[in-house]
Design a protein around this motif. Structure first.
Motif, PDB file in Angstrom:
ATOM      1  N   ARG A  54       7.392  89.940  67.890  1.00  0.00           N
ATOM      2  CA  ARG A  54       7.936  88.952  68.812  1.00  0.00           C
ATOM      3  C   ARG A  54       7.792  89.507  70.217  1.00  0.00           C
ATOM      4  N   PRO A  55       7.709  88.643  71.198  1.00  0.00           N
ATOM      5  CA  PRO A  55       7.582  89.154  72.558  1.00  0.00           C
ATOM      6  C   PRO A  55       8.900  89.771  73.039  1.00  0.00           C
ATOM      7  N   THR A  56       8.804  90.727  73.932  1.00  0.00           N
ATOM      8  CA  THR A  56       9.992  91.346  74.511  1.00  0.00           C
ATOM      9  C   THR A  56      10.683  90.328  75.402  1.00  0.00           C
ATOM     10  N   PRO A  57      11.982  90.119  75.214  1.00  0.00           N
ATOM     11  CA  PRO A  57      12.667  89.134  76.057  1.00  0.00           C
ATOM     12  C   PRO A  57      12.761  89.617  77.501  1.00  0.00           C
ATOM     13  N   LYS A  58      12.801  88.673  78.404  1.00  0.00           N
ATOM     14  CA  LYS A  58      12.924  89.021  79.815  1.00  0.00           C
ATOM     15  C   LYS A  58      14.319  89.563  80.083  1.00  0.00           C
ATOM     16  N   ARG A  59      14.419  90.470  81.031  1.00  0.00           N
ATOM     17  CA  ARG A  59      15.702  91.079  81.373  1.00  0.00           C
ATOM     18  C   ARG A  59      16.708  90.015  81.784  1.00  0.00           C
ATOM     19  N   ASP A 109      16.951  86.947  80.845  1.00  0.00           N
ATOM     20  CA  ASP A 109      17.449  86.221  79.676  1.00  0.00           C
ATOM     21  C   ASP A 109      18.432  87.070  78.865  1.00  0.00           C
ATOM     22  N   GLN A 110      18.144  88.363  78.716  1.00  0.00           N
ATOM     23  CA  GLN A 110      19.042  89.246  77.981  1.00  0.00           C
ATOM     24  C   GLN A 110      20.384  89.393  78.692  1.00  0.00           C
ATOM     25  N   GLU A 111      20.356  89.560  80.015  1.00  0.00           N
ATOM     26  CA  GLU A 111      21.596  89.690  80.763  1.00  0.00           C
ATOM     27  C   GLU A 111      22.417  88.414  80.694  1.00  0.00           C
ATOM     28  N   ALA A 112      21.744  87.275  80.730  1.00  0.00           N
ATOM     29  CA  ALA A 112      22.458  85.998  80.629  1.00  0.00           C
ATOM     30  C   ALA A 112      23.098  85.845  79.244  1.00  0.00           C
ATOM     31  N   ALA A 113      22.411  86.324  78.208  1.00  0.00           N
ATOM     32  CA  ALA A 113      22.964  86.217  76.856  1.00  0.00           C
ATOM     33  C   ALA A 113      24.184  87.127  76.674  1.00  0.00           C
ATOM     34  N   ASN A 114      24.187  88.267  77.357  1.00  0.00           N
ATOM     35  CA  ASN A 114      25.294  89.215  77.218  1.00  0.00           C
ATOM     36  C   ASN A 114      26.445  88.940  78.165  1.00  0.00           C
ATOM     37  N   ARG A 115      26.268  88.044  79.091  1.00  0.00           N
ATOM     38  CA  ARG A 115      27.283  87.795  80.109  1.00  0.00           C
ATOM     39  C   ARG A 115      28.465  87.047  79.505  1.00  0.00           C
ATOM     40  N   ARG A 116      29.647  87.562  79.790  1.00  0.00           N
ATOM     41  CA  ARG A 116      30.884  86.904  79.366  1.00  0.00           C
ATOM     42  C   ARG A 116      31.790  86.812  80.576  1.00  0.00           C
ATOM     43  N   PRO A 117      32.607  85.805  80.641  1.00  0.00           N
ATOM     44  CA  PRO A 117      33.502  85.698  81.802  1.00  0.00           C
ATOM     45  C   PRO A 117      34.577  86.780  81.763  1.00  0.00           C
ATOM     46  N   LEU A 118      34.966  87.273  82.939  1.00  0.00           N
ATOM     47  CA  LEU A 118      36.023  88.276  83.017  1.00  0.00           C
ATOM     48  C   LEU A 118      37.366  87.682  82.622  1.00  0.00           C
ATOM     49  N   VAL A 119      37.614  86.474  83.030  1.00  0.00           N
ATOM     50  CA  VAL A 119      38.837  85.776  82.687  1.00  0.00           C
ATOM     51  C   VAL A 119      38.458  84.628  81.761  1.00  0.00           C
ATOM     52  N   VAL A 120      39.116  84.588  80.606  1.00  0.00           N
ATOM     53  CA  VAL A 120      38.801  83.559  79.626  1.00  0.00           C
ATOM     54  C   VAL A 120      39.201  82.196  80.188  1.00  0.00           C
ATOM     55  N   ALA A 121      38.378  81.201  79.934  1.00  0.00           N
ATOM     56  CA  ALA A 121      38.647  79.862  80.466  1.00  0.00           C
ATOM     57  C   ALA A 121      39.912  79.266  79.829  1.00  0.00           C
ATOM     58  N   ASP A 122      40.035  79.394  78.528  1.00  0.00           N
ATOM     59  CA  ASP A 122      41.189  78.838  77.829  1.00  0.00           C
ATOM     60  C   ASP A 122      42.081  79.991  77.374  1.00  0.00           C
ATOM     61  N   ARG A 123      43.043  80.347  78.190  1.00  0.00           N
ATOM     62  CA  ARG A 123      43.888  81.509  77.916  1.00  0.00           C
ATOM     63  C   ARG A 123      44.773  81.293  76.696  1.00  0.00           C
ATOM     64  N   LYS A 124      45.197  80.071  76.481  1.00  0.00           N
ATOM     65  CA  LYS A 124      46.056  79.785  75.329  1.00  0.00           C
ATOM     66  C   LYS A 124      45.294  80.016  74.024  1.00  0.00           C
ATOM     67  N   GLU A 125      44.048  79.570  73.991  1.00  0.00           N
ATOM     68  CA  GLU A 125      43.222  79.760  72.803  1.00  0.00           C
ATOM     69  C   GLU A 125      42.922  81.243  72.587  1.00  0.00           C
ATOM     70  N   ALA A 126      42.649  81.968  73.674  1.00  0.00           N
ATOM     71  CA  ALA A 126      42.389  83.408  73.564  1.00  0.00           C
ATOM     72  C   ALA A 126      43.625  84.140  73.051  1.00  0.00           C
ATOM     73  N   LYS A 127      44.784  83.727  73.499  1.00  0.00           N
ATOM     74  CA  LYS A 127      46.038  84.343  73.046  1.00  0.00           C
ATOM     75  C   LYS A 127      46.251  84.080  71.559  1.00  0.00           C
ATOM     76  N   ASN A 128      45.968  82.870  71.126  1.00  0.00           N
ATOM     77  CA  ASN A 128      46.110  82.526  69.707  1.00  0.00           C
ATOM     78  C   ASN A 128      45.128  83.315  68.841  1.00  0.00           C
ATOM     79  N   GLN A 129      43.886  83.475  69.330  1.00  0.00           N
ATOM     80  CA  GLN A 129      42.899  84.242  68.576  1.00  0.00           C
ATOM     81  C   GLN A 129      43.317  85.707  68.473  1.00  0.00           C
TER      82      GLN A 129
END
Length: 193
Positions: free
Chosen positions: A27-32, A34-54
């Protein structure tokens, strides 16, 4: 913006179907980007109530696994305090013998009841008896640890017999057998080898 446009040959080379080879990536090597975008997560969760429940559900599940491990002796889910073959050997050795310390709690209940009796002779007898029992339990614990330490050094080596193991064994010996956690897995007299 500043990158060059691909030539027709490069575009055709990307669309060519290659046959997969053994041991190759195939398979071709993914572009940097694209990889960074796939690994990116928000610092603050959008739905804090759901994160707390999880988070609460994960902790509840971990506690349930730990509670089951305390009853069954499953080493994978025991707390760090009780994990490992050395600690299991100590538990099995302490559980296999009769300890003077495990009789302390029932005797103390009787002493508490007798302390309400206002007869000086009974009070003197109870006081001396309590101190004698404490001394006997301390001597029994010391002898147990000396014997257990010899077995530990013979089986696991001197490097594995570290600090805190003596207190672990003594405190387990002072608990009533039915209330010990993790639960005893051996019967009395079945010493580990």
């Amino acid at each position: 913006m500043f990158g060059r446009n691909k030539t027709v040959n490069e575009q055709q080379a990307e669309t060519v179907d290659r046959t997969p080879r053994d041991g190759a990536k195939n398979r071709p090597t993914p572009k940097r980007k694209d990889q960074e975008a796939a690994n990116r997560r928000p610092l603050v969760v959008a739905d804090r109530k759901e994160a707390k429940n999880q988070d609460r559900a994960k902790r509840r599940e971990a506690q349930l696994l730990q509670r089951q491990a305390m009853a069954t002796g499953d080493d994978a889910h025991l707390p760090a305090r009780d994990k490992g073959p050395v600690r299991r050997f100590i538990r099995d050795h302490v559980d296999a013998r009769w300890n003077v310390g495990e009789f302390m709690l029932p005797v103390m209940v009787v002493v508490l009841a007798l302390s309400f009796v206002k007869v000086p002779a009974v009070f003197l007898f109870v006081s001396v008896g309590v101190y004698a029992l404490l001394l006997a339990a301390a001597v029994d614990s010391w002898l147990m640890w000396r014997r257990l330490k010899k077995h530990l050094v013979a089986k696991f080596g001197a490097a594995k017999v570290g600090r805190g193991l003596a207190m672990y064994a003594v405190m387990r010996g002072f608990q009533l057998r039915r209330s010990r956690m993790p639960r005893p897995l051996v019967k009395r007299g079945e010493f580990p080898s």
